[in-house]
Every structure is written in C-alpha cells, then in structure tokens.
Enzyme design. Structure first.
Site, short mmCIF file in Angstrom:
data_model
loop_
_atom_site.label_atom_id
_atom_site.label_comp_id
_atom_site.label_asym_id
_atom_site.label_seq_id
_atom_site.Cartn_x
_atom_site.Cartn_y
_atom_site.Cartn_z
N SER A 162 0.98 -1.24 -0.39
CA SER A 162 -0.11 -0.13 0.22
C SER A 162 0.91 1.32 0.01
O SER A 162 1.62 1.66 -0.75
CB SER A 162 -1.03 0.01 1.15
N ASP B 124 -8.47 -4.94 -6.10
CA ASP B 124 -7.89 -3.90 -5.42
C ASP B 124 -8.89 -3.00 -5.09
O ASP B 124 -9.05 -1.86 -6.25
CB ASP B 124 -6.44 -3.17 -5.25
N HIS C 38 -7.00 -5.88 -1.93
CA HIS C 38 -5.79 -4.93 -1.36
C HIS C 38 -4.66 -5.81 -0.70
O HIS C 38 -5.17 -5.74 0.72
CB HIS C 38 -6.43 -3.94 -0.60
#
Length: 676
Positions: free
Chosen positions: A499, A586, A618
């Site tokens: 991320s 995602d 994600h």
C-alpha cells in the site's frame, strides 16, 4: 543526493539481473523456517467467548480455508464448524449479544464490499443479512441490554453514504432509522438511539452534531480541523448514557482520554501520555466504564485504573512471559481469554478464571513454530535529518547478533519494511515478516516515518504534503543510520512494503535510485492523481482530508505537485531490480496503478517482474497466494542481496498467480510457471 541515470536498456538489463557477490553467512547453520509455518493457516486463531460464557468460538482451517468453529466452553473437544467458506478465509467473527449466533463479514475476491452473515449456533442455519450488490456494511451500534438487535450502516442506496438501519438478528428484518446524504458516521448509545452525527468539513476535520428526537441539529456542538482529524473522535457512551468518552488532541499534541458529562457538558481528563496518544481502552462489559487504557510509544503499555482488574493484571504478569492482553470476556466478567506473545515463540491463548485464579492454556496458534530459531525484535529511536524521533523496530539474524543484545556484530544485508496507511504505524511484537527475512539472513528495519499515527498530531502533520519528500527522507535517513551503526552495508539494502509502503518502494527506486539495491512493491500506487480519482465511493465524505494531506488535484498547483510526487513520471530513473505484486480487484489501489508503471518501464526497456492475483484485492488474503508471492520475493531478494532462499517449488502452481511481465528476471519463476 546525486541520481545515477542509465539510458542504455542493455546496461539496465545487465545491472538489474546481475547476481551479486554472495555474502558468507554463519546463518547457514541456522535451520530454515519454512514459509508455510509462518504464512500458512494457523492451527487456531481469534478465540472468543460467548457473552453468556456457555460457548467458545475460534477460527481454524476447514478443507484448507479459515472458518469458524464453536464448542461448549467446558468441552472444546466437542467442536464443530459453524461456517463453510470454500474460497476466501473468514478473517474475524463476533458473537451476537444473546450468544445464539456467530456473526461475520465477507467480501468477494477482495473487493471490500463486505456483507454481514449470521449463523445460528443451535441449528447451523446461515443467513445473509445484507444481500445487496456493491454494498459495504458498517456497524453503527450494539447493545448490552438489547442483545438481538444491531444498528448497521448500508450504502446500497447511495454508494457514498451509509443509511442507518435497525437489524433484528432473529428475523433478519431491517428498518431504516436515518437516511444519510452527508454524514461520515454516527454514534449511538446502549439503547441503540442515535445521539451524534459526524460530517467532514472544509478544513479537513469533522463537525459533530447532536441528534435529538431522531433529527440532526443544524449547528455542530464540536469541531476539529485538519490537525486534529486523526487524533480526535468520540469513543462511546457508558451504558447508562450519562458519560461520553473522547480521544482528544484539541489544545494539546498527544491525544488524551476525556469523559464528558452529558448533562453539564463538563469534560474530565482521564488519561494522558506525553509521548504517545492514548490508544485502546478496556471497558466494564456491564457498565461501559473505562477500567484501563493503553499508550504505545516504543511498546504498548497498559495502565489499570479498576482495582479488581489491577489485581488480576498483576497476577497474569507473574505467570506470563512477554506481552499479553485481554482478548475476550464474558458479560459476567468472570472468565477471560488472554493472549500471550512471548516474542520469540508463537502466540498462545489462555483461559483465566478470575475467581479461582486458574490459568489454563487453550491453544498455541502456530505450534509448528515451537522450537524454531526465532529472534528478538528491538525498539530503536532514529533521528531524522531535521530532528524528529523516528520510533523504529530492528530484527537481526542470528548470524549478526550472536549474544542477542540488539547490537549488530557485523553488517549484513537489510530489508527496510515500510508500513502502509500511511496513517498507521509499526509496533513491537512478533512479526512473521521480520522472522522470515531474519531467518534468511537479513536485518529487518521498520520505521515509523512522519505521518505515522500514535505519536501525537504534530508528528502526523509533519507528513502533510510530504509524500515522496520528507516522508521519504525519513526512510533514507533510517538507511543511513543502519549503515553508520554497522547493521547493513551501504550497497545491500532492499526496500519493501504494501500500500503506502509499496508507494515508498517505488519512490525510493525513482527519487533515490542509488540508495536501494532492489525493491518489492505490493499494491502500491504509482500515480497519485489516478489514485485519488479511483478511491472507493464510501471514502467520498473524507476526500477533503486526502486533498489537504496529499495534494488537491482540483487546483493547478495541487495537481502539479501530485504528478511531481508520482513515481510513474520518474519511472525512467529506475536502475535497480523491481518486483511488483497486485490484486486485480483492489478497490483502494486499482490494478491500473501497477499496470501503468509496468508499461512505463517496459516502454523504456527497463526490466520489471509483475505478479498479479485475479482473486485478490488490497493485499493477499488467501494463504496459498500470499505464500506464492513470498516465495517469489524470497528468490528475488536472494539474487539481489545474497541471502538464503527456500525454493519456490510448487507454491506458484498452488496459487492463482499470473505473471504479465518479467518472469525471466526473478530466479525460478519462469520454471515455476512452466510447471503449471
């Protein structure tokens, strides 16, 4: 720092694929810990007592997928699976207030559109309480008194806002309580009466409104600006509704705990810490009154204010090694489940009878790690170039810390692990990634760079508009500290993260291309402009905060800054090996973020390896996918840094991994794909 830019594709290919000189590791005498033991399904996890104390539930594998099991609390041998997920693991669950049902949420393929399910413990009948498409359920309120009813938020009418509904768990009926077209959240009391609404304001903070008679008042009774937006929020009512707790940083730096009298409005300071925000609390399950609070600077530390709780905590401290905490408790508060992290052994869960002071081991989460060559983690404070304290965590391989004092005996290759968020933090405790990489011969360093949470609002604000600049400088400074301290050689440091940590990896390889030997980007954004355009719709109420902390794409100067800070536009500067992992579904960092930078690198003839999972979002929730990507990562790092690697074997074949680009640049990957 001078940037070294190579224009020859041939030169780049040689540089990116050249095998480094192997490092002679005494680590070779340390047994290799198999990836499966660290990242496969735990034997048991997440145990919770039913509120009436008659049942105990936990998560465990069923046909290779994590599901929920239940058993009588006095006979765990009589366990039965209560859920039957065949694909995605169930990652958490809870009990209904009347102890008759197990509740859990589940999405599809990692899309984060979580729906709420309930299973009747007596009959095994499962019900989908929210059978809507493209809907994400949120919990607004639960009640100690009204045990078979919940307040939930549903965005099936408008994807940006959650309407509040009363859910009857017995019948499945939902009744709309409040239609919502502007508020980001609500607070209810124990009668499930809405008492407060929260709405984002133009300053990047929130306005708080009283709700009286089911109507939201026009004027807010409290507000925050950007600087307090991540460190101030209501923390819930006592069950009688007379006190409202706040975690609050207004007129101070670190967030303190306050109790507000709802009749007089008077606020009383309950707890504060000069270095860290007040983080968690323990509440009496019968009254909702705070009994203990925590603050996490170097390590999470609890302060007990209830005398009975204090005595039990003191007793547990004499019985357990390492860190521990309260995982579950009955409504009567007579039986607890206590987690224990010994730090250099797998976590264990105990049942504690408060009256008899009997502590009984229930399970070890990963018993296969008992006796494994695990190593300690050490908290360290690193100074940034402009004087900030960066709380960090260092793990050293046995080859570099023979006496386990946390001081490196010699430099070894290092992996800088960057946390996501970025408004989150790294913490002390058992960390499977630290153990895995240290076992392969690497030092591992996790840094709470500016913008990380938990250290007061000033530290968060220091990261505003500093993506790719001062936030990145903190990581560069941490690497310089590691080199100066003899932890790592200058030319053997990798950067890796997910991320925001993936963004930091891309930023590190583009803006400081001579600092890192290679990088591993997991679901990281490459283009901040497109990232902000594609955020999930239910983040719309807080988008002003993103704009103020990252850059506003609706202004010429903000858009220019976002482009300048986007690694995509500097992809031609990458001269070190790069591995990218992405989930196709995602919703936060869309697949296009990885596609874009891979295409840009390919257009410049720059090698890159891209691993895509079509059934993930994600991050990689399925253990077989996570293990496969870690197997590829391990071989990639071994080639780049010279550490050890467990062979990829059949991990890729047992996953859903696709490799759209660059299999030839990661050792063993092309062969693993051919075996599929």
């Amino acid at each position: 720092m001078k940037n070294t830019v190579f224009t020859s594709a041939l030169t780049l290919a040689v540089l990116l694929t050249a095998t480094p000189v192997d490092v002679a590791f005494a680590q070779e005498t340390v047994p290799l810990i198999e990836r499966e033991k660290l990242f496969g399904n735990p034997q048991m996890a997440g145990a919770a007592l039913s509120p009436d104390g008659k049942w105990i539930g936990w998560r465990a594998p069923l046909d290779g997928v994590m599901n929920v099991f239940v058993a009588p609390a006095n006979n765990m041998a009589d366990a039965k699976p209560i859920t039957a997920s065949k694909d995605r693991p169930i990652r958490n669950f809870s009990w209904s207030g009347d102890s008759s049902m197990v509740l859990y949420i589940q999405d599809k393929g990692g899309d984060e559109n979580f729906l709420l399910y309930g299973v009747d413990v007596a009959t095994g009948k499962e019900r989908n309480y929210t059978p809507f498409d493209k809907t994400r359920v949120t919990l607004v309120g639960a009640s100690y008194k009204d045990k078979d009813t919940l307040l939930i938020g549903l965005n099936n009418r408008n994807p940006q806002y959650h309407d509040v509904h009363l859910l009857d768990l017995k019948t499945g009926a939902t009744t709309e309580v409040m239609r919502n077209d502007s508020y980001s959240g609500f607070i209810a009391d124990d009668t499930l009466t809405l008492r407060m609404a929260q709405r984002s304001n133009a300053q990047g903070g929130s306005d708080y409104f009283n709700i009286v008679g089911g109507k939201v008042e026009e004027k807010p009774f409290a507000s925050t600006g950007l600087e307090d937006s991540l460190t101030t929020a209501p923390a819930g009512f006592t069950h009688d509704g007379t006190l409202l707790y706040w975690i609050d940083s207004r007129d101070r730096n670190t967030a303190a705990l306050y109790a507000q009298d709802m009749k007089t409005g008077k606020r009383t300071l309950v707890a504060e810490n000069a270095k860290a925000d007040i983080g968690g609390t323990l509440r009496d399950p019968r009254t909702g009154v705070v009994e203990a609070y925590s603050a996490n600077y170097l390590r999470n530390e609890w302060t007990i204010v209830d005398e009975d709780l204090k005595a039990d905590w003191k007793f547990l401290r004499t019985q357990l090694t390492g860190d521990f905490g309260l995982q579950s408790r009955t409504d009567a508060d007579d039986i607890w489940l206590v987690w224990n992290d010994p730090l250099i052994a797998p976590s264990t869960v105990y049942q504690f009878d408060r009256k008899s002071k009997k502590l009984t081991q229930l399970y070890v989460g990963r018993p296969e790690l008992i006796g494994a060559p695990l190593v300690p983690m050490y908290p360290v404070e690193i100074k940034s170039r402009d004087g900030l304290n960066l709380v960090s965590y260092l793990t050293l391989p046995k080859s570099a810390d023979a006496n386990a004092d946390g001081k490196a005996d010699k430099p070894v290759p290092m992996v800088l692990m960057v946390h996501g968020g970025p408004w989150a933090r790294d913490s002390f405790g058992f960390n499977g990634y630290h153990q895995w990489l240290a076992n392969r011969g690497y030092a591992v360093l996790s840094v709470n760079f500016r913008g990380s949470t938990g250290f007061g609002k000033d530290f968060i604000s220091a990261g505003d508009l500093e993506w790719g600049r001062k936030m990145q400088d903190d990581l560069t400074d941490a690497v310089a500290w590691a080199v100066k301290s003899g932890v790592a050689p200058k030319d053997k440091v990798a950067i890796m993260g997910g991320s925001y940590g993936g963004y930091a990896t891309l930023a590190g390889l583009t803006y400081t291309p001579d600092v890192y030997a290679c990088g591993v980007d997991i679901v990281g954004p490459s283009n901040l402009e497109t990232l902000l355009k594609t955020i999930p719709p239910y983040w719309a109420p807080i988008v002003s905060q993103f704009h103020k902390r990252m850059g506003n794409p609706n202004t010429p100067e903000g858009l220019a800054m976002l482009k300048e800070r986007s690694p995509l536009y500097s992809a031609d500067k990458i001269v070190r090996p790069l591995l990218i992992g992405q989930g196709a579904n995602d919703p936060r960092v869309n697949k296009a973020e990885s596609d874009q930078i891979v295409s840009a690198m390919q257009a410049k003839g720059i090698p890159v390896t891209y691993v895509l999972f079509p059934d993930e979002g994600h991050g990689f929730a399925k253990p077989n996918n996570n293990i496969a990507f870690n197997a590829v990562t391990e071989s990639f790092l071994a080639k780049c840094l010279g550490g050890r690697a467990e062979p990829i074997g059949d991990t890729v074949r047992n996953s859903t991994a696709e490799v759209p680009a660059g299999a030839e640049y990661s050792p063993g990957l092309a062969a693993a794909l051919k075996s599929n």
